[in-house]
Design an enzyme around this catalytic site. Structure first.
Site, PDB file in Angstrom:
ATOM      1  N   LYS A   1      -3.311   0.175 -26.317  1.00  0.00           N
ATOM      2  CA  LYS A   1      -2.365   0.724 -25.339  1.00  0.00           C
ATOM      3  C   LYS A   1      -1.099   1.136 -26.076  1.00  0.00           C
ATOM      4  O   LYS A   1      -0.782   0.623 -27.159  1.00  0.00           O
ATOM      5  CB  LYS A   1      -2.007  -0.325 -24.286  1.00  0.00           C
ATOM      6  CG  LYS A   1      -1.512   0.266 -22.969  1.00  0.00           C
ATOM      7  CD  LYS A   1      -2.644   0.873 -22.158  1.00  0.00           C
ATOM      8  CE  LYS A   1      -2.153   1.376 -20.799  1.00  0.00           C
ATOM      9  NZ  LYS A   1      -3.253   1.836 -19.945  1.00  0.00           N
TER      10      LYS A   1
ATOM     11  N   ASP B   1      -1.200   7.725 -18.604  1.00  0.00           N
ATOM     12  CA  ASP B   1      -0.911   6.494 -17.858  1.00  0.00           C
ATOM     13  C   ASP B   1       0.284   6.814 -16.960  1.00  0.00           C
ATOM     14  O   ASP B   1       0.604   7.994 -16.737  1.00  0.00           O
ATOM     15  CB  ASP B   1      -0.619   5.328 -18.813  1.00  0.00           C
ATOM     16  CG  ASP B   1      -0.692   3.962 -18.127  1.00  0.00           C
ATOM     17  OD1 ASP B   1      -1.816   3.472 -17.940  1.00  0.00           O
ATOM     18  OD2 ASP B   1       0.357   3.397 -17.764  1.00  0.00           O
TER      19      ASP B   1
END
Length: 420
Positions: free
Chosen positions: A126, A166
């Protein structure tokens, strides 16, 4: 809790002070897999948990950029490459003022398990930055994205680490980043997912997480000889996940009565008008309060309150730790039967425990919101093959993946309870 699990959690707390989101994610996962550890003592001998909770690599870097008035700003960027046991690191890039190392680590940790459930060859990672794209011009966002990628490009690659979108990172931001990567590396490869269709993106990617969430819940309802038809559904959030979960739920006969954003929430007893919501959020970049002004039977309130409305199914699709213990009690009191997470860790641990003790089916995001990364994996496959599949092909594959994830989760749950 076993002494092994407890010891690992305590050591993780000591090594990662001031990282509450990461500690919460670790605690929830290790607690939930305790039955497997009891069956497999060799995992302790191999220090499996100690290796799982420690990322393989953490990259932190500065991101200087210039606004339209010529002022220089400096933000902090991150990429946590958590685990590559199954394939290249895979996970989104979050652009939001709340981004810090704890949040990126918790998201990367969760991504390991979510990606593995898809059965696609993807590891977990991430990244992101504490940059806020809201209120910025296209030129400012472009300059930021180019600066961000000017450092990140050294650490990613089609066979190494494949970031995606995201919160705060949509097709616009991915396009700017991909253009900069191409300029720096002189390569046209599938190093980012969530790209525009014209340069390697996948159809159905925008809808994937929301659709996948509904497909998972649909599989559960089938086991109860039930369906979405006639169900009242409460949804939080109003981004891609929330909008397309609402669309698919209503396609299947449900009535979605709530949505929200960072300023407030709406209750539309006539059912959310999806096309109007898309126009406001995706085209005009407006607020849910703008939606309420155009619907006569819709009420808007500032702040929180989505979970106070009567519903059969609740789908938290906004952000982490948005569904609190009092919200869980409201849901139980109002007859909710299923809570399925569309966001990453949106339910606090005490709220999760209450929901389970109250007999409400709780579906964690590591399973139910895996549709987005599953379709990112399908985009990687299309890029590798230099092919572009139809919407129907991608959607069919997504539905199959979510069905397989449900069956794996259902089987594991029954084994943990000694049913099979």
């Amino acid at each position: 809790m076993s002494s092994y699990v407890n010891d690992v959690i305590e050591r993780t707390k000591e090594k990662n002070p001031a990282q509450p989101e990461f500690i919460q994610a670790v605690s929830e996962v290790l607690y939930s897999i305790e039955p497997a550890l009891n069956i497999h003592p060799e995992y302790k001998d191999a220090a499996l948990l100690e290796r799982i909770v420690e990322p393989e690599r953490v990259v932190m870097f500065r991101v200087p950029w210039v606004d339209d008035s010529g002022k220089v700003h400096v933000n902090r960027g991150y990429r946590v490459q958590f685990n590559s046991a199954l394939g290249p690191y895979k996970g989104g890039l979050r652009l939001h003022p709340s981004v810090n190392l704890s949040i990126i680590k918790f998201l990367g940790f969760e991504q390991i398990f979510k990606n593995s459930l898809t059965t696609l060859p993807m590891g977990g990672g991430k990244g992101g930055c504490d940059f806020d794209p809201k209120g910025k011009s296209d030129a400012e966002v472009m300059r930021f994205c180019q600066s961000f990628m000017s450092e990140l490009f050294r650490h990613i690659g089609a066979d190494t680490d494949v970031p995606a979108g995201d919160i705060g990172t949509g097709a616009r931001e991915i396009g700017y980043m991909y253009g900069q990567y191409k300029k720096l590396k002189n390569e046209f490869v599938g190093v980012l997912t969530g790209k525009g269709i014209s340069f390697g993106g996948s159809l159905a990617r925008t809808q994937a997480t929301g659709f996948g969430l509904i497909y998972f819940v649909q599989e559960y309802l089938k086991t109860q000889k039930d369906s979405f038809d006639g169900k009242r559904v409460c949804i939080s959030g109003s981004g891609n996940v929330a909008i397309y979960a609402a669309q698919k739920a209503q396609d299947l006969g449900a009535k979605v009565v709530t949505m929200s954003d960072s300023t407030g929430w709406i209750n539309d007893e006539d059912g959310i008008d999806i096309e109007l919501m898309k126009q406001i959020k995706e085209v005009e970049r407006g607020r849910v309060s703008d939606y309420a002004k155009q619907r006569s039977n819709c009420k808007y309130q500032d702040g929180r309150g989505v979970w106070s409305v009567k519903c059969d199914i609740a789908l938290p699709c906004a952000t982490q730790n948005e569904l609190l213990i009092d919200d869980a009690k409201d849901l139980a009191k109002n007859g909710c039967k299923v809570v399925a997470e569309g966001a990453n860790m949106p339910t606090t641990l005490d709220a999760t425990e209450f929901l389970q003790s109250a007999g409400i089916i709780f579906i964690p995001g590591k399973a139910s919101n895996a549709g987005g990364v599953a379709t990112s994996g399908l985009e990687m496959s299309q890029n590798s093959e230099r092919l572009s599949w139809t919407f129907e092909q991608v959607n069919q594959k997504l539905q199959g993946i979510m069905r397989n994830i449900f069956e794996a989760a259902d089987s594991a749950a029954m084994m943990a309870q000694g049913i099979v």
